[in-house]
Write an enzyme that holds these catalytic residues in place. Structure first.
Site, PDB file in Angstrom:
ATOM      1  N   LYS A  11      -0.712 -19.941   6.780  1.00 45.37           N
ATOM      2  CA  LYS A  11      -1.588 -19.885   7.936  1.00 45.37           C
ATOM      3  C   LYS A  11      -1.679 -18.461   8.477  1.00 45.37           C
ATOM      4  O   LYS A  11      -0.751 -17.684   8.254  1.00 45.37           O
ATOM      5  CB  LYS A  11      -1.102 -20.846   9.014  1.00 45.37           C
ATOM      6  CG  LYS A  11       0.268 -20.480   9.604  1.00 45.37           C
ATOM      7  CD  LYS A  11       0.741 -21.535  10.542  1.00 45.37           C
ATOM      8  CE  LYS A  11       0.178 -21.367  11.907  1.00 45.37           C
ATOM      9  NZ  LYS A  11       0.887 -20.337  12.700  1.00 45.37           N
ATOM     10  N   GLU A  49       8.825 -22.752  23.240  1.00 45.40           N
ATOM     11  CA  GLU A  49       9.352 -21.437  22.854  1.00 45.40           C
ATOM     12  C   GLU A  49       9.576 -20.601  24.104  1.00 45.40           C
ATOM     13  O   GLU A  49       8.830 -20.734  25.077  1.00 45.40           O
ATOM     14  CB  GLU A  49       8.352 -20.708  21.967  1.00 45.40           C
ATOM     15  CG  GLU A  49       8.079 -21.403  20.654  1.00 45.40           C
ATOM     16  CD  GLU A  49       7.169 -20.561  19.777  1.00 45.40           C
ATOM     17  OE1 GLU A  49       7.699 -19.817  18.946  1.00 45.40           O
ATOM     18  OE2 GLU A  49       5.941 -20.631  19.941  1.00 45.40           O
ATOM     19  N   LYS A  66      11.970 -26.919   7.198  1.00 40.30           N
ATOM     20  CA  LYS A  66      13.163 -26.967   8.054  1.00 40.30           C
ATOM     21  C   LYS A  66      14.023 -28.164   7.664  1.00 40.30           C
ATOM     22  O   LYS A  66      13.506 -29.268   7.452  1.00 40.30           O
ATOM     23  CB  LYS A  66      12.756 -27.075   9.533  1.00 40.30           C
ATOM     24  CG  LYS A  66      12.145 -25.790  10.095  1.00 40.30           C
ATOM     25  CD  LYS A  66      11.810 -25.954  11.560  1.00 40.30           C
ATOM     26  CE  LYS A  66      10.986 -24.788  12.057  1.00 40.30           C
ATOM     27  NZ  LYS A  66      11.748 -23.710  12.665  1.00 40.30           N
ATOM     28  N   ARG A  69       0.799  -1.221   0.000  1.00 45.82           N
ATOM     29  CA  ARG A  69       0.000   0.000   0.000  1.00 45.82           C
ATOM     30  C   ARG A  69       0.838   1.280   0.000  1.00 45.82           C
ATOM     31  O   ARG A  69       0.307   2.365  -0.076  1.00 45.82           O
ATOM     32  CB  ARG A  69      -0.930   0.043   1.220  1.00 45.82           C
ATOM     33  CG  ARG A  69      -1.942  -1.076   1.291  1.00 45.82           C
ATOM     34  CD  ARG A  69      -2.780  -1.195   0.028  1.00 45.82           C
ATOM     35  NE  ARG A  69      -3.643  -0.051  -0.219  1.00 45.82           N
ATOM     36  CZ  ARG A  69      -4.945  -0.017   0.021  1.00 45.82           C
ATOM     37  NH1 ARG A  69      -5.543  -1.060   0.515  1.00 45.82           N
ATOM     38  NH2 ARG A  69      -5.656   1.060  -0.244  1.00 45.82           N
ATOM     39  N   HIS A  71       5.685 -23.770   7.433  1.00 45.23           N
ATOM     40  CA  HIS A  71       7.136 -23.571   7.331  1.00 45.23           C
ATOM     41  C   HIS A  71       7.938 -24.658   8.044  1.00 45.23           C
ATOM     42  O   HIS A  71       9.107 -24.854   7.755  1.00 45.23           O
ATOM     43  CB  HIS A  71       7.544 -22.148   7.776  1.00 45.23           C
ATOM     44  CG  HIS A  71       7.627 -21.960   9.257  1.00 45.23           C
ATOM     45  ND1 HIS A  71       6.534 -21.701  10.027  1.00 45.23           N
ATOM     46  CD2 HIS A  71       8.679 -21.979  10.114  1.00 45.23           C
ATOM     47  CE1 HIS A  71       6.907 -21.571  11.300  1.00 45.23           C
ATOM     48  NE2 HIS A  71       8.215 -21.732  11.376  1.00 45.23           N
ATOM     49  N   ASP A 106      -2.685 -22.445  16.562  1.00 45.57           N
ATOM     50  CA  ASP A 106      -1.471 -21.798  16.055  1.00 45.57           C
ATOM     51  C   ASP A 106      -0.343 -22.805  15.792  1.00 45.57           C
ATOM     52  O   ASP A 106       0.420 -22.646  14.852  1.00 45.57           O
ATOM     53  CB  ASP A 106      -1.008 -20.755  17.094  1.00 45.57           C
ATOM     54  CG  ASP A 106       0.146 -19.903  16.604  1.00 45.57           C
ATOM     55  OD1 ASP A 106       0.057 -19.408  15.466  1.00 45.57           O
ATOM     56  OD2 ASP A 106       1.135 -19.724  17.346  1.00 45.57           O
ATOM     57  N   HIS A 143       1.871 -27.337  12.465  1.00 43.28           N
ATOM     58  CA  HIS A 143       3.254 -27.807  12.637  1.00 43.28           C
ATOM     59  C   HIS A 143       3.340 -29.154  13.351  1.00 43.28           C
ATOM     60  O   HIS A 143       4.020 -30.068  12.899  1.00 43.28           O
ATOM     61  CB  HIS A 143       4.065 -26.796  13.446  1.00 43.28           C
ATOM     62  CG  HIS A 143       3.999 -25.393  12.914  1.00 43.28           C
ATOM     63  ND1 HIS A 143       3.923 -25.115  11.572  1.00 43.28           N
ATOM     64  CD2 HIS A 143       4.003 -24.192  13.538  1.00 43.28           C
ATOM     65  CE1 HIS A 143       3.872 -23.807  11.407  1.00 43.28           C
ATOM     66  NE2 HIS A 143       3.923 -23.220  12.580  1.00 43.28           N
ATOM     67  N   LYS A 151       4.342 -21.277  24.902  1.00 44.02           N
ATOM     68  CA  LYS A 151       5.124 -20.040  24.847  1.00 44.02           C
ATOM     69  C   LYS A 151       5.647 -19.738  26.248  1.00 44.02           C
ATOM     70  O   LYS A 151       5.087 -20.189  27.235  1.00 44.02           O
ATOM     71  CB  LYS A 151       4.235 -18.883  24.396  1.00 44.02           C
ATOM     72  CG  LYS A 151       3.642 -19.117  23.024  1.00 44.02           C
ATOM     73  CD  LYS A 151       3.958 -17.990  22.090  1.00 44.02           C
ATOM     74  CE  LYS A 151       3.371 -18.206  20.724  1.00 44.02           C
ATOM     75  NZ  LYS A 151       4.365 -18.452  19.685  1.00 44.02           N
TER      76      LYS A 151
HETATM   77  C1  BG6 Z   1       4.367 -19.804  13.787  1.00 45.84           C
HETATM   78  C2  BG6 Z   1       3.467 -19.471  14.935  1.00 45.84           C
HETATM   79  O1  BG6 Z   1       3.667 -20.540  12.827  1.00 45.84           O
HETATM   80  O2  BG6 Z   1       5.465 -20.578  14.253  1.00 45.84           O
HETATM   81  C3  BG6 Z   1       4.240 -18.721  16.012  1.00 45.84           C
HETATM   82  O3  BG6 Z   1       2.400 -18.669  14.483  1.00 45.84           O
HETATM   83  C4  BG6 Z   1       5.469 -19.499  16.415  1.00 45.84           C
HETATM   84  O4  BG6 Z   1       3.426 -18.460  17.140  1.00 45.84           O
HETATM   85  C5  BG6 Z   1       6.282 -19.903  15.196  1.00 45.84           C
HETATM   86  O5  BG6 Z   1       6.248 -18.668  17.251  1.00 45.84           O
HETATM   87  C6  BG6 Z   1       7.404 -20.856  15.585  1.00 45.84           C
HETATM   88  O6  BG6 Z   1       8.229 -21.075  14.480  1.00 45.84           O
HETATM   89  P1  BG6 Z   1       9.780 -21.421  14.686  1.00 45.84           P
HETATM   90  O7  BG6 Z   1      10.273 -21.645  13.294  1.00 45.84           O
HETATM   91  O8  BG6 Z   1      10.410 -20.266  15.380  1.00 45.84           O
HETATM   92  O9  BG6 Z   1       9.804 -22.675  15.537  1.00 45.84           O
END
Ligand code: BG6
Length: 487
Positions: A139, A207, A173, A43, A169, A226, A231, A332
């Site tokens: 996502k 995390e 990895k 934008r 993602h 999430d 994942h 988290k």
């Molecule tokens: C994301 C989540 O998909 O993955 C986040 O939305 C999370 O909340 C993240 O922190 C973790 O990814 P990675 O690669 O740091 O383990």
């Protein structure tokens, strides 16, 4: 393969933190054809100087990029074109078309799914969608099976399944892909990879970070949507699927889908027995004070019972895995940042050594996804010495990727995935039916939580989650394989 790349939402957080650094690395590795242009479609929040400065900062802050060399930066900024427009208007795309250099194109929707539909329609109207056009989406792909279906319908109204790349993602990895090599390129594990030899499996994604500036998005999602829906279930699939007959997209995705469909549904009357929800309260992480979830700046004093931690005992109802529990946990603001898969093998059938030989841990295979990527196999050894009774000890055979492949750079997940889209390889992307099946399992858990209304458990930031998570395994006479067990 030469194609142009259009990043819609080109001034967003994902673009600056992940996409430009990944594209820059691919460029430095010589993996982007010379003619490829990258259009940052946005934008216009940033003027040109500020935009390129933000791109540069993203690259500098990335863990995966080396120090920027002037020649590399100049080549990259030649390709990267900032374009200001409205992504829901065909006229903007028509105007942008003049910048494209190739017949083929990849369109990356780095925007909220709520605007996927008008963007797809505008792209189509502008004549940008051809059979070779690929679209990448990320996502959150829904918050339930029904909302996923709606989002997917909008994208499928314009693109066919073979053109749609749904990113998770984690599949990009290196260590996650290595799981496939470990299972399918070694003769050692496959004969043991079943209920006869495996006692249980633990998958932990812990995390240290909190939800920070994403509070309001996160609050409507929670850890189950999430992290687990995507994942963690993808990791579970790769650990448990049957060997695909071919390393091609649909052969691999068919096997993952079968696992998702064999997950034992967690019913209302069982949900509080086999799942744990937690929310972090204030605590300490590495000697520093950490706020609770409700005290994060962006919480703005709101009350919430969204979970930031979840633990689940999952089961797969098929002949390979019947009776083997899979314990999943993610949270988290945990004590350490680490992701690991631990395969616990059963004890030897006949005890050859007498009980004075020491308390033994049965064999374990630990797959460390991050940090310190590698695998470790815990084997029982004789402790050297002349004691009358043989003394035994469990010692890890440790393969750290850093040591083994010291001269190799580990690319980021986004580098792998973007390159696969450029090469039109869908293996590491999720098919629509996989997501439907994953949502079906998750929806039932959410329904159970809502119907039973059990209060959310608190855990101190910097801990390993609520005590209920320990109880979940204790009920099965097991315990979490903890970070400290392996250091
Ligand atoms: C994301 C989540 O998909 O993955 C986040 O939305 C999370 O909340 C993240 O922190 C973790 O990814 P990675 O690669 O740091 O383990």
């Amino acid at each position: 393969m030469a194609c142009d790349i259009i990043i819609i939402g080109g001034e967003g957080d994902l673009a600056f933190r992940k996409l430009y650094p990944a594209l820059f690395s691919l460029d430095c590795e010589g993996l982007l054809a010379e003619s490829i242009k990258i259009i940052a479609f946005a934008r216009g929040k940033y003027d040109a100087d500020a935009f390129y400065a933000a791109v540069r900062l993203g690259i500098e802050n990335s863990d995966y990029t080396a120090k920027i060399q002037t020649a590399d930066w100049e080549r990259f900024t030649e390709r990267l074109i900032q374009f200001v427009g409205d992504a829901t208007s065909a006229a903007s795309f028509v105007k942008m078309q003049g910048l494209l250099k190739n017949e083929e194109r990849v369109i990356y929707l780095s925007t909220p799914p709520s605007i996927f539909s008008p963007i797809c329609l505008a792209l189509d109207e502008a004549g940008l969608v051809e059979p070779s056009t690929r679209i990448v989406i990320e996502k959150p792909l829904g918050e339930s099976q029904a909302s996923f279906e709606q989002i997917d319908e909008h994208v499928q109204a314009v693109f066919e399944e073979h053109q749609i790349y749904r990113i998770d993602h984690y599949l990009g990895k290196e260590t996650v892909q290595n799981l496939l090599a470990l299972r399918f390129a070694n003769v050692l594990f496959e004969p043991l990879w079943n209920r006869n030899y495996i006692d249980h499996v633990q998958i932990t994604v812990a995390e240290q970070v909190g939800v920070g500036g994403r509070w309001s998005f996160y609050d409507s999602a929670g850890a189950l949507r999430d992290m687990v829906q995507n994942h963690m279930l993808q990791l579970l699939c790769l650990v448990t699927m049957e060997p695909p007959a071919k390393n091609t997209p649909d052969f691999v995705r068919d096997e993952k889908l079968k696992i998702l469909r064999c997950l034992r549904p967690i019913e209302r009357n069982d949900v509080n027995h086999v799942t744990v929800r937690g929310q972090y309260a204030k605590g300490q992480i590495q000697q520093g004070d950490a706020p609770g979830y409700l005290e994060e700046a962006d919480a703005k004093g709101n009350a919430s019972s969204t979970e930031t931690f979840v633990a689940i005992k999952a089961e797969i109802e098929n002949s390979r895995w019947n009776g083997v529990p899979f314990y999943l946990r993610t949270g988290k603001r945990m004590r350490e940042r680490y992701s690991e898969i631990m395969i616990q093998f059963k004890p030897v059938v006949h005890r050859f050594f007498d009980s004075n030989s020491g308390r033994l841990t049965d064999n374990q295979l630990i797959i460390r996804l991050q940090p310190n990527e590698g695998i470790e196999m815990k084997l029982v050894h004789k402790v050297p010495g002349l004691t009358e009774n043989t003394r035994l000890k469990s010692v890890g055979l440790d393969l750290s990727f850093d040591k083994a492949f010291g001269d190799h750079r580990s690319p980021s997940a986004y580098e792998r995935l973007i390159l696969d889209v450029i090469r039109s390889d869908q293996t590491l992307f999720m098919r629509s039916d996989e997501l439907l099946a994953a949502w079906e399992w998750i929806d039932r858990i959410i329904d159970g939580w809502e119907q039973t209304g059990k209060q959310i458990a608190q855990y101190a930031a910097g801990s390993w989650g609520p005590s209920e998570s320990v109880d979940l395994l204790a009920r099965d006479r097991r315990r979490w394989f903890d970070y400290d067990d392996n250091r």
